[in-house]
Design a protein around this motif. Structure first.
Motif: not given
Length: 304
Positions: A147-172
């Motif tokens: 966003x900063x380099x290509x679109x000259x847009x000041x942005x902040x991106x936060x992404x997260x994925x937490x995996x459960x013990x059975x390998x399924x997605x606990x949280x995203x």
């Protein structure tokens, strides 16, 4: 299906896009049979692309985000539409690497050194294409840099994925903060202070679910928003503008795969007909298989 919250602070300095994408990431995991590391990498890209897609002006506008590196993941690609549809794949769903020193999955190491490409198809003659070198391969850092380099847009991106013990997605989940043209300088300082202390997004989402037992998706998102921005100065606290939908949906069809076969050329198609007498194509986004018998292949050949 996931809800996406859009909010703007009271001073009109910035806009927030926030989502809990657990269901979408889990659906992608089940389709592609990904390892925990591949799930985390693909889930981040899908969530980031989905939020970016909802920023497009028209529902039919399309955005493709491609991460390509020299690491074992090779390529992660997601396509999102202005109406909230998202699809994607990772070239190596069986990806495995040792955990990082802090115990987290090594998404950056999975991608390695490479390039991020963003393609926006807005119904014009030519699509917009922006490219940058990968900053860290951790997805959120790279999208922030894009966003900063290509679109000259000041942005902040936060992404997260937490995996459960059975390998399924606990949280995203995911969040994009974008500064607006008439932003007050104080708002930048307030946001930087907040981001410096920000916990992992999955930690905040998990806490919101515990606090919001029995509440709707909208209620959970509001809880997440309040948790993140609750200590900001009053005039910079964001207020909800709207809720929208984001969901995994592949738009492949027999007609599209027929068109793909038609593009290989008469000579190559003739060889398939004479040597194999049939063809089976698999959609790389949803793994659905399409079978073409000899008669169908002959009809495609005759129309070339």
């Amino acid at each position: 299906m996931s809800k996406v919250l859009t909010a703007m602070d009271k001073s009109g300095s910035y806009r927030v896009y926030l989502t809990v994408s657990t269901d979408m990431t889990e659906e992608a995991r089940q389709i592609h049979h990904t390892t925990p590391l591949a799930t985390a990498a693909l889930g981040r890209v899908l969530t980031g692309a989905g939020l970016m897609g909802l920023m497009l002006k028209n529902e039919r506008d399309r955005l493709t985000v491609q991460f390509k590196g020299d690491g074992p993941a090779r390529e992660i690609l997601a396509t999102a539409y202005g109406d909230g549809r998202v699809k994607g794949y990772i070239s190596n769903p069986n990806l495995e690497l040792p955990l990082k020193a802090d115990g987290h999955l090594d998404v950056g190491g999975a991608l390695g050194i490479g390039q991020l490409t963003v393609i926006k198809d807005l119904g014009l003659k030519e699509p917009y294409i922006g490219k940058i070198s990968l900053v860290s391969g951790e997805i959120a850092d790279d999208l922030t840099a894009y966003y900063y380099i290509s679109e000259q847009q000041n942005s902040s991106v936060a992404l997260g994925v937490k995996i459960a013990r059975d390998c399924s997605v606990l949280c995203s989940g995911g969040m994009i903060i974008q500064m607006l043209p008439d932003a007050e300088e104080e708002s930048v300082d307030a946001l930087e202070a907040m981001l410096a202390e920000l916990e992992p997004l999955t930690t905040i989402i998990e806490r919101a679910f515990l606090r919001s037992a029995g509440k709707s998706e909208e209620g959970v998102l509001q809880e997440v928003l309040d948790d993140i921005f609750g200590n900001m100065p009053e005039k910079f606290v964001p207020e909800v503008l709207e809720f929208r939908q984001m969901q995994w949906q592949c738009d492949c069809s027999e007609d599209r795969l027929t068109q793909a076969l038609a593009t290989i050329g008469k000579k190559e198609l003739r060889e398939i007909i004479d040597e194999d007498g049939q063809a089976e194509l698999t959609c790389q986004f949803c793994e659905k298989r399409y079978f073409f018998d000899k008669e169908h292949l002959e009809s495609i050949y005759d129309e070339l």
